[in-house]
Every structure is written in structure tokens, then in C-alpha cells.
Design an enzyme around this catalytic site. Structure first.
Site, PDB file in Angstrom:
ATOM      1  N   GLU A   1      -5.031  -3.076 -10.671  1.00 18.86           N
ATOM      2  CA  GLU A   1      -6.292  -3.436 -11.318  1.00 18.86           C
ATOM      3  C   GLU A   1      -7.083  -2.246 -11.866  1.00 18.86           C
ATOM      4  O   GLU A   1      -8.209  -1.974 -11.425  1.00 18.86           O
ATOM      5  CB  GLU A   1      -7.167  -4.230 -10.360  1.00 18.86           C
ATOM      6  CG  GLU A   1      -6.636  -5.616 -10.087  1.00 18.86           C
ATOM      7  CD  GLU A   1      -7.631  -6.485  -9.311  1.00 18.86           C
ATOM      8  OE1 GLU A   1      -8.825  -6.121  -9.221  1.00 18.86           O
ATOM      9  OE2 GLU A   1      -7.211  -7.534  -8.810  1.00 18.86           O
TER      10      GLU A   1
ATOM     11  N   GLU B   1      -1.329 -11.295  -7.190  1.00 20.13           N
ATOM     12  CA  GLU B   1      -2.399 -11.709  -6.291  1.00 20.13           C
ATOM     13  C   GLU B   1      -2.945 -13.050  -6.743  1.00 20.13           C
ATOM     14  O   GLU B   1      -3.106 -13.301  -7.943  1.00 20.13           O
ATOM     15  CB  GLU B   1      -3.574 -10.723  -6.269  1.00 20.13           C
ATOM     16  CG  GLU B   1      -3.359  -9.460  -5.489  1.00 20.13           C
ATOM     17  CD  GLU B   1      -4.603  -8.570  -5.502  1.00 20.13           C
ATOM     18  OE1 GLU B   1      -5.737  -9.102  -5.604  1.00 20.13           O
ATOM     19  OE2 GLU B   1      -4.440  -7.341  -5.419  1.00 20.13           O
TER      20      GLU B   1
END
Length: 509
Positions: free
Chosen positions: A172, A379
Site C-alpha cells: 500500500e 487483503e
């Protein structure tokens, strides 16, 4: 209601990975043990008010001492794979130079334990825990940070390359740039707004250098990266809302995916004045856009965008995470803002529960990037307040987290149907889904107030208690394996044992 585990198992394609995910800083604790150096997050978390209720990551889930117990929970769960991260300060305390052997030894033990239990390791090289000396030199504002990540990746490749099945270079980068450098919500706590842009490029360059380091060692595992993805939805038919949503899409999604998957930044970004002040060598883009074995998506929610400054960074019901904060630094000073979804259920974080936008995210990726490598949902999960039910007669605890169970079921079903033949994202080769998270943990600035885990953690006793969602995933995996065995039996009857064995092995990720 949601689809039954048996019916959901029936639409899982052969080779699809079902896994769970964690990150080192969020679960390990032991911040001062066995030669681990300080991380920037250690310092940030110690600032009064930086973490909800001043929660401390010093112990977290105590995974550093309880790792075999946690692997046993995964074995009992039956997952194909475990996504974890290496703690950079534990392995290379200063971020350069000398390696801490005790840190390497811990991950040696972890990998051996996983493989002994037939759990395939997916390792994240960088999941935000920057060694403090590098943060003090500017962190991701400093181009040298990218080279330090490349060096670190080479250390990991030499030490663990024979045992890691999949590598994630960086997790991320959008959240690191936005929350860490633009708005000051995460470590290192800088509030630079557009001045944070160099951190985007340096993280992507670090990703590319890490890919080169892994391939220079010749690791046999697959290599990819992962970023959070949030479909941007205009608040209304107002053209200004549509433009605002497009700008948010550039900032959250395309700014990171385009360079990696196309070799250039989006045209509008490159035309912006703030971009022209940042120069980089042309060859950087070749390094950033090397072919990958997979591309990772972290999906949690869509984002509704409206024109105008609004009243602040996010709606009052939303917390400080993911893409929610990309609209403003909290002062209502930008030309667009994030709106709520009044009709949607929301998580404890205030995030809207909209599983249908999982399909939108995959469709957009497939349409934008014709050469998209296989995709893994690295995720997905939800924080909900858990209620503990105790059976006094047996002194056992049960946690009926039906909302989390339904969230996971609905999102996985949506992803599978979207990428199946005839689905709206059928061009996407979807290879797996990793649940965030194995257990309740330190959720960055939210501390311990946002439980995402399949396993409940008592932060006083550190007792682990599987929730209903854990047993649901266990059932799903069992149903998938039973279906694979039934298919293999048919194949065995027709084509023999060797072919049947191949079918059974392929069915499990």
C-alpha cells in the site's frame, strides 16, 4: 443471508489460494528484544495522542514469542497460505549495513514452521516499519530510501529465497504517501500535502529495485506488489462530482498502478504543475514497470466523492484509514470531499460495506491494463465490535461475529463470480484471496479498537479465541477439499492415480 460454505466452495476454481494475512509491526511486539532496532513507527506511536487511547505496540499480539501457537491456529484453520511481513528493523536495524542474525533466525523458524504444516509462505518485504535512522534521513522523501529497500530485498532473497512461494515488494504505497507524508495520520507524521509526491515515486522505484534484487538472486517464488484499491463513485450526476471522482481515482489508484503496469504516470498527473517540479531519470520508469508474476489488490470499500470542500477530510462516521483520507487534511480545504453511503451497512471503522464494488474494482483493473498479470486479493476484511459469549457450564467462550462472516462470504463470492466466464471482470486471472486478518492486532493509529481478526485476542491475557468467521472459513476450505477429492475419485476411475493426484493438488491453492 449469505451463500452457504458448500455452495461457495463449488465456485472456487482450481488452484485458487485461500489465505490469511498479518504484518510484523501489528502482531510481533518484542520491540526491544534480540537486536531489533527502533522503527519510525515506534517513535510515532509514543507521541501523546498519535494512537487512539495512547495504545502501545510494545506487546501487540506477542507473536514473536507465540509464533508456533499462531501457526498451529492456521494449520487448524486449513489455509493454503500465510501472508506475513519481515520486520526491517529486526533484520537490518539501521536500514543499511550490518544484518542482525537473531532477526534472521526468527524468520527461519517461522518459515520452517509454516512449511512443516504445509502452509505456503507469502512474504511482504516492506509493510511500513521503516528503520528509524532512515526516517531521520527523510524516509521516502529521500531517493536513497529506494536503494536501501533494494539492498534489504537482496538480504531477504539470499536468506529465505528457497522457501518463500510469493513475494510482495511493498504494501500500500498509497497509504504510506497519504497518511504518512501528506496528512500526518501515520508515521512519520508529516503534513506536506502535495509536497509528499516524491514519496510516491521513491516507493515505486524501491519496488522496482526490490524486484531486481530478488531476480538477481534467482528466487523461484513469484514476485509482485500490492496496493489498496477503492473504486471512486460520483455523489450525483453533477459533472463536477464526476470530475472530482476522477481526480480521486488518479490520486488513490492510477497514480500507483499506471507506472507499474504501463511504465508511465497518468497524463493528467504529468501535466500538473506540482509534478513538473519533481524530476527523475527516464530509466526509473523501466525499473518500476518490470513484468510481474502477479499484482496484489487490497480491497475494503468504494469511495463516494462530491465537489466542494465539504466539512473536513472524511464523513464524521469514518475513521482515519485507507483512501478515506485522500480528500483533505481535515480542514475542508480541497475542491472535493468524501460523502457517506446512507443506505449501506458500515463497519466499526465507518467504512461502507458494498461487496458489489469488489466486482467494479476488478473490472476497472481489467479494462485499464490489457497486460494485467494474474491478480491476488492480498487483503480483505472488516472491523466489527465483537461480543464474547461465555458458556459457564464448560467455561468456554464463543464469538458469533456474523457480520464479519457475511462480509467475507459476500466479497469472496462477488470476486469469484465477477472473474468467472461471463462475469463483468472475466478478463482478470484471479488467483487468491487473503483475509485481513488472522487475529485482532495493532491497527496503526486506531490501536486495538478495530478488531479485524478471525481470532479474538484478549490484550490482557493474550489468549487467542477463534471466532465464528474462523470456523466458517475452516468449513469453506473443508468443503472445497471434499469437492476436489470427489473429482479426483472420478478421474482416478477413468485415468488412474497419477492424474487424480494432479487434480487434487491443483484444487488446493
Amino acid at each position: 443471508m449469505h451463500i452457504t460454505a458448500k455452495d461457495l466452495a463449488a465456485i472456487i476454481p482450481p488452484g485458487f489460494t485461500l489465505g490469511v494475512a498479518t504484518a510484523a509491526f501489528q502482531i510481533e511486539g518484542a520491540l526491544d528484544e534480540d537486536g531489533r532496532g527502533p522503527a519510525g513507527w515506534d517513535v510515532f506511536a509514543a507521541r501523546p495522542g498519535a494512537i487512539v487511547e495512547n495504545h502501545s505496540p510494545a506487546i501487540a499480539c506477542d507473536h514473536y514469542h507465540r509464533m508456533p501457537e499462531d501457526v498451529a491456529l492456521m494449520k487448524q484453520l486449513g489455509v493454503d497460505s500465510y501472508r506475513f511481513s519481515f520486520a526491517w528493523p529486526r533484520i537490518q536495524p539501521k536500514g543499511r549495513g550490518a544484518v542482525n542474525q537473531a532477526g534472521l533466525d526468527f524468520y527461519d523458524r517461522l518459515l520452517d514452521e509454516l512449511l512443516a504444516n504445509e502452509i505456503s509462505p507469502m512474504a511482504t518485504i516492506y509493510h511500513w516499519d521503516t528503520p528509524l535512522p532512515l526516517d531521520e534521513e527523510g524516509g521516502w522523501l529521500n531517493r536513497d530510501m529506494a536503494h536501501r529497500l533494494g539492498e534489504y530485498a537482496g538480504i531477504l532473497a539470499e536468506a529465505f529465497g528457497d522457501r518463500v512461494a510469493r513475494w510482495v515488494t511493498i504494501n500500500e504505497p498509497a497509504t504510506v504517501s497519504a497518511n504518512g507524508y501528506a496528512f500526518g495520520l501515520h508515521s512519520p507524521g508529516k503534513e506536506l500535502a502535495l509536497g509528499a509526491f516524491p514519496t510516491v515515486h521513491h516507493q515505486l522505484l524501491g519496488h522496482g529495485l526490490a524486484v531486481q534484487a530478488l531476480r538477481a538472486v534467482g528466487v523461484p517464488g513469484e514476485i509482485g506488489m500490492t496496493n489498496v484499491y477503492s473504486p471512486m463513485v460520483p455523489n450525483s450526476i453533477n459533472p463536477l462530482d464526476r470530475v472530482s471522482a476522477g481526480l480521486m481515482d488518479l490520486a488513490q489508484n492510477r497514480l500507483y498502478a499506471d507506472p507499474v503496469l504501463t511504465g508511465k504516470y497518468p497524463d493528467l498527473i504529468r501535466a500538473a504543475k506540482f509534478f513538473s517540479t519533481f524530476e527523475h531519470p527516464d530509466e526509473d520508469m523501466e525499473t518500476i514497470s518490470q513484468p510481474l508474476d502477479f499484482y496484489g489488490l487490497n480491497y475494503y470499500m468504494p469511495t463516494k466523492v462530491a465537489a466542494g470542500p465539504g466539512g473536513g477530510a472524511v464523513p464524521a462516521s469514518m475513521a482515519e484509514a485507507m483512501g478515506s483520507d485522500l480528500s483533505a487534511a481535515g480542514n475542508g480545504g480541497t475542491p472535493f470531499h468524501v460523502e457517506t453511503w446512507p443506505e449501506a451497512d458500515i463497519t466499526a471503522y465507518g467504512w461502507p460495506v458494498k461487496p458489489e464494488y469488489m466486482a467494479v474494482a476488478l473490472k476497472e483493473m481489467g479494462e485499464r491494463y490489457p497486460n494485467l498479470p494474474p491478480v491476488i486479493l492480498t487483503e480483505g476484511g472488516a472491523s466489527f465490535e465483537d461480543i464474547i459469549v461465555r458458556d459457564k457450564s464448560t467455561n468456554t467462550r464463543f464469538i458469533p461475529d456474523e457480520r464479519r462472516l457475511k462480509y467475507l462470504s459476500d466479497h469472496l463470492e462477488t470476486a469469484l463470480r465477477a472473474t468467472a466466464p461471463g462475469g463483468i471482470a472475466e478478463s482478470v486471472d484471479l488467483r487468491g484471496y487473503y483475509v485481513w486478518s488472522l487475529m485482532d492486532n495493532f491497527e496503526w493509529s486506531a490501536g486495538y479498537n478495530q478488531p479485524f481478526g478471525l481470532v479474538h485476542l484478549d490484550h490482557e491475557t493474550l489468549e487467542r479465541t477463534p471466532k465464528a468467521s474462523y470456523f466458517w472459513l475452516q468449513e469453506l476450505i473443508e468443503e472445497r477439499d471434499l469437492a476436489a477429492e470427489a473429482t479426483a475419485a472420478v478421474v482416478r476411475a477413468v485415468a488412474g492415480d497419477e492424474a487424480a493426484g494432479e487434480v487434487a493438488a491443483t484444487a488446493q491453492g
